[in-house]
Scaffold this active site. Sequence first.
Site, PDB file in Angstrom:
ATOM      1  N   GLN A  13       0.645   5.906  11.599  1.00 15.33           N
ATOM      2  CA  GLN A  13       0.765   6.330   9.948  1.00 15.33           C
ATOM      3  C   GLN A  13       2.219   6.791   9.820  1.00 15.33           C
ATOM      4  O   GLN A  13       2.713   7.664  10.733  1.00 15.33           O
ATOM      5  CB  GLN A  13      -0.384   7.435   9.987  1.00 15.33           C
ATOM      6  CG  GLN A  13      -1.686   7.090   9.244  1.00 15.33           C
ATOM      7  CD  GLN A  13      -2.519   6.080  10.447  1.00 15.33           C
ATOM      8  OE1 GLN A  13      -2.250   6.406  11.552  1.00 15.33           O
ATOM      9  NE2 GLN A  13      -2.950   5.057   9.899  1.00 15.33           N
ATOM     10  N   GLY A  14       2.606   6.383   8.688  1.00 14.42           N
ATOM     11  CA  GLY A  14       4.038   6.757   8.327  1.00 14.42           C
ATOM     12  C   GLY A  14       4.913   5.645   8.392  1.00 14.42           C
ATOM     13  O   GLY A  14       6.093   5.518   7.957  1.00 14.42           O
ATOM     14  N   ASP A  15       4.491   4.725   9.572  1.00 20.52           N
ATOM     15  CA  ASP A  15       5.471   3.480   9.868  1.00 20.52           C
ATOM     16  C   ASP A  15       5.271   2.434   8.787  1.00 20.52           C
ATOM     17  O   ASP A  15       6.015   1.570   8.895  1.00 20.52           O
ATOM     18  CB  ASP A  15       5.053   3.054  11.186  1.00 20.52           C
ATOM     19  CG  ASP A  15       5.561   3.983  12.201  1.00 20.52           C
ATOM     20  OD1 ASP A  15       6.608   4.597  12.071  1.00 20.52           O
ATOM     21  OD2 ASP A  15       4.913   4.262  13.338  1.00 20.52           O
ATOM     22  N   SER A  16       4.022   2.552   8.145  1.00 22.35           N
ATOM     23  CA  SER A  16       3.761   1.664   7.082  1.00 22.35           C
ATOM     24  C   SER A  16       4.944   1.248   6.355  1.00 22.35           C
ATOM     25  O   SER A  16       5.670   1.994   6.101  1.00 22.35           O
ATOM     26  CB  SER A  16       2.706   1.917   6.421  1.00 22.35           C
ATOM     27  OG  SER A  16       1.355   1.672   6.818  1.00 22.35           O
TER      28      SER A  16
ATOM     29  N   HIS B 208       0.781  -1.201   0.018  1.00 24.59           N
ATOM     30  CA  HIS B 208      -0.082   0.001   0.034  1.00 24.59           C
ATOM     31  C   HIS B 208       0.959   1.205   0.059  1.00 24.59           C
ATOM     32  O   HIS B 208       0.132   2.464  -0.408  1.00 24.59           O
ATOM     33  CB  HIS B 208      -1.184   0.024   1.099  1.00 24.59           C
ATOM     34  CG  HIS B 208      -0.519   0.381   2.622  1.00 24.59           C
ATOM     35  ND1 HIS B 208      -0.074  -0.425   3.497  1.00 24.59           N
ATOM     36  CD2 HIS B 208      -0.376   1.345   3.068  1.00 24.59           C
ATOM     37  CE1 HIS B 208       0.547   0.218   4.532  1.00 24.59           C
ATOM     38  NE2 HIS B 208       0.150   1.567   4.377  1.00 24.59           N
TER      39      HIS B 208
ATOM     40  N   ASP C  61      -0.252  -7.597   1.591  1.00 25.45           N
ATOM     41  CA  ASP C  61       0.520  -5.962   1.716  1.00 25.45           C
ATOM     42  C   ASP C  61       1.966  -6.069   1.647  1.00 25.45           C
ATOM     43  O   ASP C  61       2.553  -5.833   2.666  1.00 25.45           O
ATOM     44  CB  ASP C  61      -0.252  -5.338   2.984  1.00 25.45           C
ATOM     45  CG  ASP C  61       0.130  -3.925   2.866  1.00 25.45           C
ATOM     46  OD1 ASP C  61       0.774  -3.340   1.646  1.00 25.45           O
ATOM     47  OD2 ASP C  61      -0.390  -3.041   3.779  1.00 25.45           O
TER      48      ASP C  61
HETATM   49  N1  ARG Z   1      -1.408   2.316   7.101  1.00 24.87           N
HETATM   50  C1  ARG Z   1      -0.451   3.123   8.130  1.00 24.87           C
HETATM   51  C2  ARG Z   1       0.490   3.676   7.084  1.00 24.87           C
HETATM   52  O1  ARG Z   1       0.491   3.923   5.889  1.00 24.87           O
HETATM   53  C3  ARG Z   1       0.213   2.145   9.120  1.00 24.87           C
HETATM   54  C4  ARG Z   1      -0.866   2.038  10.199  1.00 24.87           C
HETATM   55  C5  ARG Z   1      -0.381   1.413  11.239  1.00 24.87           C
HETATM   56  N2  ARG Z   1      -1.442   1.358  12.397  1.00 24.87           N
HETATM   57  C6  ARG Z   1      -1.378   0.562  13.496  1.00 24.87           C
HETATM   58  N3  ARG Z   1      -2.167   0.942  14.312  1.00 24.87           N
HETATM   59  N4  ARG Z   1      -0.378   0.019  13.907  1.00 24.87           N
HETATM   60  O2  ARG Z   1       1.554   4.382   7.463  1.00 24.87           O
END
Ligand code: ARG
Length: 268
Positions: free
Chosen positions: A220-223, A85, A131
Amino acid sequence: MANTRSRVWSVAGLLAAATLSSGLVTGAAEAAGSGIAATAAPPIVGGEPAKITDHPWVVFLTDTQGNQFCGGTVAKANKVITAAHCVDGDEPEGVKVVAGRESKQSTDGTVADVTGIWVHPQYQDANTGSDVAVLTLGQDLPQQPLAVATKDDTTLYEAGTMASVYGWGNTAEGGQASDTLQKADVPLTSDADCQEAYPQYKADAMVCAGFAEGGVDSCQGDSGGPLVVEDKLVGIVSTGTGCARPNAPGIYTRVATYHDDVQQQLDS
Ligand code: ARG
């Protein structure tokens, strides 16, 4: 539910205050600055700054302007594993890999061009699994690669196993990204617990990690970044409801399931 929530949030407030007084002001200050008072969802509480030299395989992805948007893991000198993603639909020219740089403010390390993007062919969105993506770089990185969990590594996924997650993402739900590399330790959950939190959970495609009481999580941003057990990549930061909420662990790509597809990309 509302009661449970506000009780947890006030604990978060105390933790934020403790964080402030211990001198690690960034997370709490950002939370305040973003209009989320110290009583809102906690930053990567229990997380801590990490040294890039201790975890050389953690990288971040930027756009051509240098804006960090995801994390990744060096799995071979010229290959980086990330989340599908993060890069699905992107052109290789639009993505850069930054290795060996702990602080986004510094110019340390290497900014590598991406020459190829492989997204798992079954990938649709983070909620349906697969993913995972592999980036091919225009150069070899000097960073030590991280081993990838194989199908034989089932013991690494036992519920309760402590795993470490790394990234430059948000230090609070709805907050701002970190300037420096952060690390947090979270227990892997059982399939039953993850299934209960997330109806879309697929045990072969995903693994969850987090404390029932919340408080420690990726965000968010860790993905795309690594979830590590015993010096092996077991997970990729994928999704989750909010960040660090109680009974809402982070969802990670179950790397072992995709080992063979990924290995094929690493060998190509
Ligand atoms: N989708 C998020 C990203 O693009 C990562 C989200 C992780 N969320 C969590 N609760 N661990 O950075």
